[in-house]
Design an enzyme around this catalytic site. Structure first.
Site, mmCIF file in Angstrom:
data_model
loop_
_atom_site.group_PDB
_atom_site.id
_atom_site.type_symbol
_atom_site.label_atom_id
_atom_site.label_comp_id
_atom_site.label_asym_id
_atom_site.label_seq_id
_atom_site.Cartn_x
_atom_site.Cartn_y
_atom_site.Cartn_z
ATOM 1 N N CYS A 129 0.833 -1.196 0.000
ATOM 2 C CA CYS A 129 0.000 0.000 0.000
ATOM 3 C C CYS A 129 0.878 1.260 0.000
ATOM 4 C CB CYS A 129 -0.972 -0.026 1.182
ATOM 5 S SG CYS A 129 -2.338 1.163 1.013
ATOM 6 N N HIS A 233 -3.627 -5.120 0.522
ATOM 7 C CA HIS A 233 -3.046 -5.589 1.781
ATOM 8 C C HIS A 233 -3.083 -7.119 1.846
ATOM 9 C CE1 HIS A 233 -2.534 -1.794 4.045
ATOM 10 N NE2 HIS A 233 -3.488 -1.360 3.228
ATOM 11 N N GLU A 235 -1.432 -9.069 3.670
ATOM 12 C CA GLU A 235 -1.323 -9.593 5.038
ATOM 13 C C GLU A 235 -2.692 -9.848 5.659
ATOM 14 O OE1 GLU A 235 -1.444 -5.090 5.735
ATOM 15 O OE2 GLU A 235 -0.839 -6.513 4.177
#
Length: 256
Positions: A129, A233, A235
């Site tokens: 990001c 994102h 994660e």
């Protein structure tokens, strides 16, 4: 009695062996520096690190000593630049301050210096990001300060001020991600940003775009280690059987 002492001796030797294996495994863990604002670093990063047997070292805040920063970079095997706030527009020649949200010039310059040191040390680099936008600025690219007002609203890239939207991305057929996915052309990803790449820096390859044409992933094919940036994102998708997320972290971890 002799058998008893032999048993004790063997037990001690086994304990020493197990301890030695533990120390060996621990000492051979790869160290990854995670740079970002604390509010954007959640437990998901620790879950990723555990899966790949590397240690995460978190660095937040402005770094003011270049020698100390260089020592930190030298001590790790790879660097992840995580999500966070907007950028000071003056860093890429803009003055659209009325369109940016929270930013810190000092933090921006600190992160750019850390990225430069990581590049000098040829560390594997993953930008997520804000981290992807940081890579673009470092190499001379620019940003849209506010996508809805400057770029368009045909696709929502953020739900409100702090929520995930979801949209499709399309892969460049010459990109690593395209080939790693078995030449799959598109995937859906999460999205939470209102800034985005306006001018892609020279030398960076756009590896994915959304349907509205916004750059969603980049890589540096000329960097002699590993450098990739993604606008979403991954994660937060960890543990959800998402093949794209696994490919991104597999790739990064193999480069360590």
């Amino acid at each position: 009695m002799r058998k008893f002492f032999r048993f004790i001796r063997n037990l001690i030797l086994l304990g020493i062996l197990i301890f030695g294996i533990f120390i060996f495994i621990k000492s051979n863990k790869k160290k990854v520096l995670l740079i970002g604002s604390s509010q954007m670093i959640g437990s998901s990063y620790y879950e990723v690190a555990s899966s790949y047997n590397y240690e995460i070292h978190i660095l937040t805040g402005v770094q003011t000593n270049e020698d100390t920063s260089r020592d930190i970079i030298k001590s790790v095997d790879g660097v992840i630049f995580a999500g966070g706030d907007d950028f000071d527009p003056s860093l890429y020649g803009s003055n659209a301050y009325d369109l940016v949200e929270t930013y810190s010039t000092d933090q921006d310059r600190s992160d750019l210096e850390l990225l430069g040191l990581a590049i000098e040390e040829r560390k594997p680099i993953l930008g997520i990001c804000r981290g992807m936008q940081l890579i673009n600025i470092y190499y001379g690219g620019s940003l849209y300060e506010d996508l809805p007002s400057q770029f368009g609203t045909s696709i929502s890239h953020r739900d409100g001020s702090d929520g995930f939207a979801y949209h499709r991305i399309n892969f460049n057929e010459s990109s690593r991600l395209y080939h790693k996915l078995g030449e799959e052309k598109s995937r859906e990803v999460n999205s939470m940003h209102h800034e985005g790449i306006r001018t892609l820096a020279k030398g960076l390859l756009p590896t994915a775009t959304s349907d509205d044409g916004l750059v969603e992933a980049i890589e540096n094919p000329y960097y002699d280690s590993y450098m990739m940036g993604v606008q979403w994102h991954p994660e937060y998708s960890w543990g959800k059987f998402d093949e794209l997320t696994k490919i991104i972290f597999d790739d990064f971890s193999k480069a360590l």
